[in-house]
Scaffold this motif. Structure first.
Motif, mmCIF file in Angstrom:
data_model
loop_
_atom_site.group_PDB
_atom_site.id
_atom_site.type_symbol
_atom_site.label_atom_id
_atom_site.label_comp_id
_atom_site.label_asym_id
_atom_site.label_seq_id
_atom_site.Cartn_x
_atom_site.Cartn_y
_atom_site.Cartn_z
ATOM 1 N N LYS A 77 5.809 -28.532 48.241
ATOM 2 C CA LYS A 77 6.614 -28.800 47.363
ATOM 3 C C LYS A 77 5.990 -29.640 45.899
ATOM 4 C CE LYS A 77 10.926 -28.996 48.885
ATOM 5 N NZ LYS A 77 12.412 -29.975 49.447
ATOM 6 N N ALA A 78 6.447 -29.147 44.720
ATOM 7 C CA ALA A 78 5.952 -30.082 42.861
ATOM 8 C C ALA A 78 7.571 -29.869 42.688
ATOM 9 C CB ALA A 78 5.280 -28.718 41.819
ATOM 10 N N ASN A 79 7.476 -31.814 42.208
ATOM 11 C CA ASN A 79 8.330 -32.944 41.508
ATOM 12 C C ASN A 79 8.764 -33.112 40.440
ATOM 13 O OD1 ASN A 79 10.149 -31.788 43.815
ATOM 14 N ND2 ASN A 79 8.919 -33.398 45.178
ATOM 15 N N GLU A 86 6.230 -34.792 33.549
ATOM 16 C CA GLU A 86 5.624 -34.409 34.466
ATOM 17 C C GLU A 86 5.540 -33.754 35.593
ATOM 18 O OE1 GLU A 86 1.550 -37.471 34.036
ATOM 19 O OE2 GLU A 86 3.079 -38.193 34.079
ATOM 20 N N ILE A 87 4.850 -33.148 35.820
ATOM 21 C CA ILE A 87 5.047 -32.317 37.380
ATOM 22 C C ILE A 87 4.275 -33.222 38.549
ATOM 23 C CG2 ILE A 87 4.520 -30.238 38.755
ATOM 24 C CD1 ILE A 87 4.853 -28.928 35.948
ATOM 25 N N LYS A 342 7.473 -39.245 45.606
ATOM 26 C CA LYS A 342 7.182 -37.741 45.276
ATOM 27 C C LYS A 342 7.809 -37.078 43.876
ATOM 28 C CE LYS A 342 7.382 -35.884 49.594
ATOM 29 N NZ LYS A 342 8.531 -34.931 50.986
ATOM 30 N N ARG A 343 8.631 -38.500 43.782
ATOM 31 C CA ARG A 343 9.274 -38.113 42.197
ATOM 32 C C ARG A 343 9.281 -38.840 41.027
ATOM 33 N NH1 ARG A 343 12.935 -33.742 42.934
ATOM 34 N NH2 ARG A 343 12.803 -33.395 44.765
ATOM 35 N N GLY A 344 8.104 -40.137 41.124
ATOM 36 C CA GLY A 344 8.182 -40.878 40.749
ATOM 37 C C GLY A 344 8.109 -41.962 40.437
#
Ligand SMILES: *Cc1c(COP(=O)(O)O)cnc(C)c1O
Length: 356
Positions: A77-79, A86-87, A342-344
């Motif tokens: 996954k990309a979050n 940012e991704i 994962k979401r910074g």
């Protein structure tokens, strides 16, 4: 064959389909982003990769991957970091490595892991608007590789295709799952392909899963193929048990998929100062803990839900209900930590995040 600076051809869509998508109401796994990446293995080498508009593939009915199962995949996954826009990719090098291992096991030409991550970043960057801005939504990434000979004999193919495509997904509410401990069917066996993401591992699980559903269970907890005595994993998740303070998870064997979430969760639990024991874990031990009242928690780990709590364990004529989710302090904390990484939302002290 290490190609670190490959030619990557990009053919953009003329008109993006993004305005047709209601990002507040996305059906899972049915909406696909504007572009996909395709790379063909021909004449003994991977050719230049192409990013092109998402479209159907044209295959011969003799396409060998469809017949004999030389087909592997990945899931990641990309979050979006809601502060910076940012991704964030989570440990994509691990998925690249696992795709490499899967290819080797299935007698397919491995794809260079560094090149894989490079291609992936280019694809995600091009379709970056498809990574949802909504809290808890994500862009699911599906790499797929299959044999593509037009030949109906059973043998390793000469031609292969790698495709990477992506799909925006909404907030994944992981309802606690009722799990059936399987004592008849098997998912994987020693020396088989359970430890790689081979397409053929999944089809045979659907019928036993249907039977478990009829009994009122959402997922199957697979046991070892010889004795049905030791637990292995759940559907597409690795499994953990917390008994008397300590955390247990089945040790990796050739019938267990080495999950990236599993590895990450073990590390975070250890950083909490809690002991994690990897060993063969028997159904008897788990039910003995149920009887003594020492089974505090059980959960699955995987990319889709990060941590999915187990509500009930069913086995033969028994059904055991686990403690309420609110009481599962450790796993709730680890789930939150991992989602935040994962979401910074928290510092990435382990260097797991790749920003696009
Ligand atoms: C993908 C998968 C997992 C979880 O792996 P992650 O890397 O954590 O997503 C576990 N078991 C099986 C059988 C799988 O296919």
């Amino acid at each position: 064959m290490i190609l670190t600076d490959p030619a990557l051809k990009i053919e953009r869509v003329e008109h993006s389909r993004i305005s047709e998508v209601d990002f507040n109401n996305i059906p899972f796994g049915r909406i696909f982003s504007d572009h996909m990446l395709v790379c063909d293995y021909v004449d003994g080498e991977w050719q230049d990769a192409v990013i092109q508009p998402y479209q159907n593939l044209s295959l011969s009915p003799a396409c060998s991957g469809l017949h004999y199962g030389q087909s592997i995949f990945e899931g990641m996954k990309a979050n979006r970091d809601m502060e910076t826009g940012e991704i964030l990719l989570f440990r994509p090098d691990e998925n690249a490595k696992r795709l490499y291992d899967s290819a080797q096991r299935m007698c397919m030409p491995p794809f260079d892991p560094q090149l894989f991550v490079h291609c992936l970043k280019e694809l995600i960057n091009l379709d970056r608007n498809w990574v949802p801005n909504q809290e808890d939504s994500a862009l699911y990434i599906r790499p797929l590789m299959f044999a593509n000979d037009n030949y109906i004999g059973v043998k390793a193919a000469y031609n292969y295709k790698l495709v990477i495509f992506t799909s925006p997904v909404g907030a994944y509410y992981a309802a606690p799952v009722k799990v059936w401990i399987e004592d008849r069917y098997v998912r994987a066996f020693p020396g088989g392909t359970g430890d790689v993401k081979a397409a053929g591992n999944y089809g045979p699980t659907l019928y036993p899963a249907k039977l478990a559903k009829k009994r009122g269970y959402d997922q199957i907890l697979w046991t070892d193929a010889y004795e049905h005595k030791y637990v292995e994993e759940i559907g597409t998740m690795n499994v953990f048990f917390q008994i008397d303070g300590k955390v247990y998870t089945p040790k990796l064997e050739s019938s267990i998929l080495p999950g990236i979430t599993r590895e990450s969760v073990m590390q975070l639990i250890r950083e909490e100062g809690v002991e994690v024991i990897e060993k063969r874990l028997s159904v008897d031990e788990i039910f003995a803990a149920c009887e003594k009242g020492t089974l505090q928690d059980a959960f699955g780990t995987g990319t889709a839900a990060t941590i999915s709590h187990i509500a009930n364990l069913g086995y033969k004529e028994f059904d055991h209900e686990l403690p309420p989710i609110a009481e599962r302090t450790l796993s709730n904390k680890i789930k939150q930590q991992l989602e935040d990484i994962k979401r910074g939302r928290t510092a990435d002290v382990n260097g797991w995040i790749v920003r696009v």
